[in-house]
Design an enzyme around this catalytic site. Structure first.
Site, mmCIF file in Angstrom:
data_model
loop_
_atom_site.group_PDB
_atom_site.id
_atom_site.type_symbol
_atom_site.label_atom_id
_atom_site.label_comp_id
_atom_site.label_asym_id
_atom_site.label_seq_id
_atom_site.Cartn_x
_atom_site.Cartn_y
_atom_site.Cartn_z
ATOM 1 N N GLY A 74 26.215 52.338 22.326
ATOM 2 C CA GLY A 74 26.816 51.161 22.955
ATOM 3 C C GLY A 74 28.299 51.055 22.647
ATOM 4 O O GLY A 74 28.934 52.036 22.270
ATOM 5 N N ALA A 75 28.853 49.831 22.812
ATOM 6 C CA ALA A 75 30.310 49.625 22.710
ATOM 7 C C ALA A 75 31.004 50.649 23.600
ATOM 8 O O ALA A 75 31.905 51.386 23.169
ATOM 9 C CB ALA A 75 30.793 49.703 21.260
ATOM 10 N N LEU A 76 30.576 50.693 24.842
ATOM 11 C CA LEU A 76 30.967 51.782 25.747
ATOM 12 C C LEU A 76 32.456 51.735 26.086
ATOM 13 O O LEU A 76 33.014 50.672 26.349
ATOM 14 C CB LEU A 76 30.141 51.721 27.030
ATOM 15 C CG LEU A 76 28.626 51.860 26.843
ATOM 16 C CD1 LEU A 76 27.935 51.936 28.200
ATOM 17 C CD2 LEU A 76 28.263 53.075 26.004
ATOM 18 N N HIS A 90 32.482 57.423 27.055
ATOM 19 C CA HIS A 90 31.066 57.335 27.454
ATOM 20 C C HIS A 90 30.935 57.411 28.982
ATOM 21 O O HIS A 90 30.021 58.042 29.513
ATOM 22 C CB HIS A 90 30.446 56.015 26.977
ATOM 23 C CG HIS A 90 30.428 55.826 25.490
ATOM 24 N ND1 HIS A 90 31.198 54.890 24.857
ATOM 25 C CD2 HIS A 90 29.719 56.445 24.530
ATOM 26 C CE1 HIS A 90 30.955 54.930 23.548
ATOM 27 N NE2 HIS A 90 30.067 55.864 23.319
ATOM 28 N N GLY A 149 29.224 64.333 23.982
ATOM 29 C CA GLY A 149 30.670 64.534 23.978
ATOM 30 C C GLY A 149 31.107 65.596 22.983
ATOM 31 O O GLY A 149 30.571 65.683 21.878
ATOM 32 N N SER A 161 34.540 54.127 19.632
ATOM 33 C CA SER A 161 34.186 52.718 19.429
ATOM 34 C C SER A 161 34.831 52.207 18.149
ATOM 35 O O SER A 161 35.137 51.027 18.020
ATOM 36 C CB SER A 161 32.667 52.566 19.350
ATOM 37 O OG SER A 161 32.073 53.193 20.461
ATOM 38 N N ARG A 162 35.051 53.107 17.176
ATOM 39 C CA ARG A 162 35.617 52.688 15.886
ATOM 40 C C ARG A 162 37.124 52.427 15.968
ATOM 41 O O ARG A 162 37.694 51.855 15.040
ATOM 42 C CB ARG A 162 35.320 53.722 14.803
ATOM 43 C CG ARG A 162 33.843 53.753 14.434
ATOM 44 C CD ARG A 162 33.580 54.557 13.173
ATOM 45 N NE ARG A 162 32.237 54.339 12.673
ATOM 46 C CZ ARG A 162 31.206 55.159 12.908
ATOM 47 N NH1 ARG A 162 31.364 56.241 13.628
ATOM 48 N NH2 ARG A 162 30.008 54.874 12.411
HETATM 49 P P1 AMP Z 1 28.466 57.146 20.290
HETATM 50 O O1 AMP Z 1 28.165 55.944 21.121
HETATM 51 O O2 AMP Z 1 29.748 57.075 19.539
HETATM 52 O O3 AMP Z 1 27.294 57.602 19.462
HETATM 53 O O4 AMP Z 1 28.710 58.329 21.326
HETATM 54 C C1 AMP Z 1 27.795 58.597 22.349
HETATM 55 C C2 AMP Z 1 28.216 59.851 23.047
HETATM 56 O O5 AMP Z 1 29.526 59.683 23.581
HETATM 57 C C3 AMP Z 1 28.282 61.077 22.115
HETATM 58 O O6 AMP Z 1 27.777 62.211 22.809
HETATM 59 C C4 AMP Z 1 29.747 61.183 21.831
HETATM 60 O O7 AMP Z 1 30.146 62.509 21.503
HETATM 61 C C5 AMP Z 1 30.339 60.762 23.162
HETATM 62 N N1 AMP Z 1 31.728 60.335 23.007
HETATM 63 C C6 AMP Z 1 32.236 59.440 22.115
HETATM 64 N N2 AMP Z 1 33.575 59.349 22.242
HETATM 65 C C7 AMP Z 1 33.931 60.213 23.228
HETATM 66 C C8 AMP Z 1 35.173 60.597 23.827
HETATM 67 N N3 AMP Z 1 36.331 60.067 23.432
HETATM 68 N N4 AMP Z 1 35.141 61.523 24.810
HETATM 69 C C9 AMP Z 1 33.971 62.075 25.223
HETATM 70 N N5 AMP Z 1 32.770 61.763 24.704
HETATM 71 C C10 AMP Z 1 32.745 60.846 23.719
#
Ligand code: AMP
Length: 278
Positions: free
Chosen positions: A29-31, A35, A147, A186-187
């Site tokens: 989340g926190a898209l 994402h 990602g 998200s961070r």
């Molecule tokens: P998260 O919500 O942070 O667990 O990420 C979910 C998915 O989004 C994971 O496959 C991440 O690698 C991908 N992701 C997070 N940040 C990015 C970004 N800046 N570019 C591409 N994919 C991302």
């Protein structure tokens, strides 16, 4: 815009999808636009596009930000609808961990799980691989998109999928960045204005390293190190590997990975490059 369905259980998931193929994009989340890029990549790959939203407790260590992790569910739903998602799978902890969180079956990531991110965050990849395996079991996707931003995670998910014969086509997607190069995360929401500025040192170091690729491994690492040396960031690691996180090979593709604390938040980034054969 399509009608977005929210499913919270396996039964609701089954009811929400048709008999066609399924693409899955797992998220916490926190898209953000990173994402969305994954969702857009995944949309044409299958008849049904499922985005999962689950902040997975087992991938956070003690003292990490599980409680404070940003949760923006309503905004996430809107972004999913815009990106053509058919089903948002938003399970409870009990659905994901039906036998509880303690002394339950978990996936062992193997030796790559304890280097780089795994060395700094013990148990992190055990939690990540376990939740991804569960999502694969619940959603039964034909293809899943992750990602490159979380590069070690992508490599480990590929390895798990092969090792456990899960039969899912795992695809990677390039990292989405802000105009100044900072990888979207998200961070990033935790960064103060000054830290936000300092955080660009990660991508600047990666670009400097990549620009020296023709001159070989040592040149890459010293060019990148020169950038971070003068910055107010607390480097966890700067590493050059082959694309599978093994030793880099001259004349072949390689990956430069960086992790640093910028104030309280910990950020990671990486870049692909081709090493000179010298
Ligand atoms: P998260 O919500 O942070 O667990 O990420 C979910 C998915 O989004 C994971 O496959 C991440 O690698 C991908 N992701 C997070 N940040 C990015 C970004 N800046 N570019 C591409 N994919 C991302």
């Amino acid at each position: 815009m399509n009608d977005l369905i929210i499913a919270r259980t396996r039964e609701e998931l089954t009811a929400a999808r048709d008999d066609g193929t399924v693409a899955l994009v797992p998220t916490m989340g926190a898209l953000h636009d990173g994402h969305i890029q994954l969702l857009k990549h995944a949309r044409p790959l299958a008849d049904n596009l499922v985005a999962s939203i689950f902040v997975n407790p087992t991938q956070f260590g003690p003292g990490e930000d599980f409680e404070e992790y940003p949760r923006t569910f309503d905004a996430d739903l809107e972004r999913c609808a815009e990106a053509g998602v058919d089903v948002v799978f938003a399970p409870s902890v009990a659905t994901m961990y039906p036998t509880g969180l303690d002394s339950t079956v978990m996936v062992d990531p193997g030796s790559l799980g304890s280097v780089l991110e795994g060395a700094v965050r013990p148990g992190h990849f055990r939690g990540v691989l376990t939740v991804v395996a569960k999502l694969f079991g619940l959603v039964r996707p034909d293809v899943a998109v992750f990602g490159e931003k979380d590069y070690q995670q992508l490599v480990l998910i590929r390895q798990m999928t092969q090792a456990l014969c899960l039969g899912v086509d795992v695809q990677g997607c390039p990292t989405a960045r802000d105009a100044d190069g900072l990888a979207l995360s998200s961070r990033n929401a935790y960064l103060s204005a000054d830290e936000r500025e300092q955080a660009t040192a990660l991508s600047r170091a990666l670009r400097a390293g990549a620009a020296a690729a023709a001159d070989g491994t040592d040149a890459v690492l010293s060019a990148a190190r020169r950038v971070v040396a003068d910055e107010l960031i607390d480097l966890d690691y700067l590493a050059l590997t082959d694309p599978d996180l093994g030793e880099p090979v001259p004349g072949q593709d390689a990956r430069l990975l960086i992790a640093a604390r910028v104030g309280k938040p910990r950020l990671i980034d990486n870049i692909g490059l081709t090493l000179g054969s010298g």
